[in-house]
Scaffold this active site. Structure first.
Site, short mmCIF file in Angstrom:
data_model
loop_
_atom_site.label_atom_id
_atom_site.label_comp_id
_atom_site.label_asym_id
_atom_site.label_seq_id
_atom_site.Cartn_x
_atom_site.Cartn_y
_atom_site.Cartn_z
N ALA A 63 -5.18 1.39 3.31
CA ALA A 63 -4.98 -0.02 2.97
C ALA A 63 -5.15 -0.87 4.23
CB ALA A 63 -3.58 -0.22 2.39
N GLY A 104 -4.67 4.78 0.65
CA GLY A 104 -5.32 4.17 -0.51
C GLY A 104 -6.72 4.70 -0.75
N GLU A 127 1.22 7.61 4.58
CA GLU A 127 2.07 6.43 4.51
C GLU A 127 3.46 6.65 5.08
OE1 GLU A 127 -1.01 5.81 1.25
OE2 GLU A 127 0.11 7.50 2.11
#
Length: 700
Positions: A63, A104, A127
């Site tokens: 992301a 992502g 993440e």
């Protein structure tokens, strides 16, 4: 379609190319045209299959972190909506992956029916390293592809998966050595011809069955993988989300995953870890070291000293594939040092973290000598000898005569004046400090100490070499103790008085471990060896009533089985010792101190607040360029909890005004300089942050 998304046709196969340099992050300006392209292709009857790939050096690396906590992060079309669109395709969708498919990027790829990869590709959901969990279905889809056990390990650790392992585990369907896009097109055509069923990842249940039938066993695995995540919220939520993939319907697990993500992204821990992510990149920006400053070539490194520190430094370079010549004063010391290095590598092999071939390769890069002349072909020489100025100067005087012109001469000093060391040579521009942290082959931090005359390309070389050997470099200026040890001295200044006034070692250490430190200062002292500090104090004419008395009794810590704590044979677990408590009470009487109850809050204020104040002085003097550089030093070298973002970030959350007020209180009560708020500390309190308070910028 746009500068970020283009579509071309190979017959009835549509190839969608994403191009958002440098790492194809899923910014909103990429998501918008991608969503439009996918919808058009889904509804175009002339398209038989879709291949998605990326331009540049990598697939989608994740992301766009800069959009977090902004409206763009959730603006439609968001990643979850893109994946839902992909899952509505009644024609094959193939993700063609090169470089890294992280976060992502991997979640988007898991929205496709199939994934094919370059042989060098890597996959992961990292993440957790930003204090988060995958927020677009990663915790629910990955278990369906590789099984919940492997998914749990991958998501909680955030570690990448290589292409071959991804193929073996079922994460990808094919791996190619070259012509990735052409092979992806062929893969799609062959799938159509063979009538391969199009099953969305969300609908795959087979690999969940075993864990569903043994949830107790899976819970045991969760407990095991969370052992190293003490005090951190994200690993626990990652594990919860993977477990939900087993116990909840897909859509319910997806909603709960999102709820966890929002909870984490708004929390202080994730903000702290994201701060550290950007801080590490900022630390690489050094005044006067632009892209035009080229590093010198480093093909061989010399290390002087084969003891614990020198051996660890040598291993760091060997781990980075750089040949090392290690020097000792005697053949016996040299052989002992090399034997210990080989023993450390053997332990790694035994644990399974290194192959026997890798060990052999690394030791094959090592040569030993007792002759300074054998360092003549080294491009970088690091001394790791006794921490005494006279000894250091003698070593650098010898290096000045034997090393080649252009060779970089580095001291591993923890405290000493690098400029004074450099003055003992005829080429101070080639001299700097490289402060490794023990154990040097494990600890990530490398303080690069920039002397007054250190050449820009020497700093550029140090930064380049640090990255090659997997270190986290921070450039600092010259002062006693530099950044880390200077602040550590302020953190430790009140420890003896706290004991004399009424605290116990265990009480002080508990305040630190409750805060999130891996251990408290007294347990750390026992681990390092109390005799080291004792020797340093004697050399400086200083004393410490309790610690000196312990050393006089031969209580040097873990190595003698006794220090501030007792250690049973074969155990590193500290146990409180009534003899130490009696000794502390006796020393208090000798010093006329009336002992009292001391609160955890007082302990924190008298240890951590002076450390912040010293950090402000470091900034004011330009020893560190940025407050965030200090945070990188402390989280990578001293065990400051990453969930709190480093001491300076934490101080802003704690409240700089509050810290100044309490420093003033303790300064008034004790008269000690360590509590006197610095000018920059006061300005930062008024401004609300260190960033908005000016400093000299000596290193910046």
């Amino acid at each position: 379609m746009s500068q970020y998304v283009t579509v071309r046709r190979e017959g009835d196969i549509a190839v969608v190319t994403l191009d958002n340099p440098p790492v194809n992050s899923l910014s909103h300006h990429l998501r918008e045209p991608l969503d439009a392209a996918l919808r058009d292709l889904r509804d175009d009857a002339s398209v038989a299959a879709v291949v998605i790939h990326c331009a540049g050096r990598t697939f989608i690396a994740g992301a766009d972190i800069t959009e977090f906590n902004t409206p763009k992060a959730t603006a439609s079309p968001n990643l979850r909506e893109l994946i839902v669109t992909l899952e509505t395709f009644a024609k094959p969708t193939v993700a063609a992956i090169h470089g890294t498919a992280f976060g992502g990027g991997l979640e988007l790829a898991m929205g496709c029916h199939f994934r094919v990869a370059d042989g060098r590709a890597q996959f992961g959901l990292p993440e957790v390293k930003l204090g988060l969990l995958p927020g677009a279905g990663g915790t629910v889809r990955l278990p369906r592809l590789i099984g919940p056990e492997k998914a749990l390990s991958a998501i909680v650790s955030g570690n990448p998966i290589g292409a071959e392992a991804a193929l073996a585990d079922g994460l990808v369907d094919a791996v190619y050595d070259d012509d990735l896009v052409a092979n992806a097109i062929t893969f799609a055509r062959e799938g159509i011809s063979a009538g391969k069923p199009l099953v969305a990842v969300r609908d795959r249940e087979k690999k969940l069955a075993a864990a569903r039938n043994d949830l107790a066993g899976f819970d045991s695995q969760i407990a095991e993988v969370l052992k190293k995540a003490k005090g951190l919220d994200a690993p626990k939520r990652c594990a919860d989300a993977v477990r939900n993939a087993l116990t909840m319907p897909f859509d319910e697990a997806l909603v709960t995953e999102r709820k966890y993500f929002v909870e984490l992204v708004d929390g202080d821990q994730s903000k702290a870890q994201r701060h550290l992510f950007f801080a590490q990149r900022e630390a690489a920006k050094v005044q006067g070291i632009g892209p035009d400053v080229k590093p010198r070539a480093v093909k061989r490194v010399g290390v002087i000293g084969a003891g614990t520190m020198g051996g660890g430094i040598a291993m760091s370079f060997l781990n980075g594939g750089i040949p090392v010549t290690i020097l000792e004063m005697s053949k016996e010391a040299l052989e002992r040092g090399i034997h210990n290095m080989e023993k450390n590598y053997a332990i790694s092999v035994q644990r399974g973290s290194m192959s026997e071939d890798a060990k052999t390769k690394r030791m094959g890069l090592l040569s030993g000598t007792t002759n300074y002349a054998d360092l003549a072909d080294c491009d970088l020489i690091v001394e790791a000898v006794f921490e005494e100025m006279g000894v250091k100067k003698e070593v650098f005087g010898k290096l000045d005569t034997v090393s080649n012109l252009g060779a970089i001469l580095a001291s591993n000093t923890s405290y000493l004046d690098v400029d004074e060391i450099a003055a003992s040579t005829s080429r101070p521009a080639d001299v700097l400090g490289l402060h490794f942290f023990s154990p040097a082959n494990v600890m990530k931090l490398l303080e690069i100490v920039r002397g007054a005359k250190t050449a820009p390309d020497v700093i550029a070389t140090a930064l380049d070499v640090a990255r090659r050997i997997g270190k986290v470099p921070v450039v600092v200026g010259v002062c006693h103790g530099f950044v880390g040890n200077r602040m550590l001295a302020s953190r430790s200044a009140e420890l003896e008085d706290l004991l004399l006034e009424g605290a116990t070692p265990a009480q002080v250490d508990k305040v630190f471990t409750d805060f999130g430190w891996p251990m408290g200062p007294f347990a750390m002292g026992d681990l390092a060896g109390l005799d080291i500090g004792w020797r340093n104090r004697k050399s400086l004419g200083k004393t410490a009533a309790v610690a000196d008395a312990l050393c006089e009794q031969g209580r040097f810590g873990q190595k003698t089985g006794k220090g501030f704590y007792l250690y049973e044979a074969g155990s590193r677990a500290p146990k409180s010792d009534p003899e130490v408590e009696a000794l502390i009470e006796a020393k208090a009487r000798e010093n006329g101190v009336n002992r009292r109850d001391i609160s955890a809050e007082e302990i924190a204020e008298r240890t951590m607040y002076p450390m912040i104040n010293e950090g402000a002085k470091v900034l004011e003097e330009g020893i560190a360029a940025r407050a965030s550089d200090i945070d990188i030093v402390w989280t990578n070298g001293y065990g400051f909890p990453i969930g709190k973002g480093g001491p300076m970030f934490w101080a802003e959350l704690e409240g700089l005004g509050k810290i100044v007020e309490r420093l003033e209180y303790w300064h008034g009560k004790t008269g000690k300089d360590v509590f006197d708020p610095s000018a920059l500390m006061r300005r930062a309190a008024e401004a609300g942050s260190f960033r908005h308070a000016s400093s000299t910028g000596k290193v910046a």
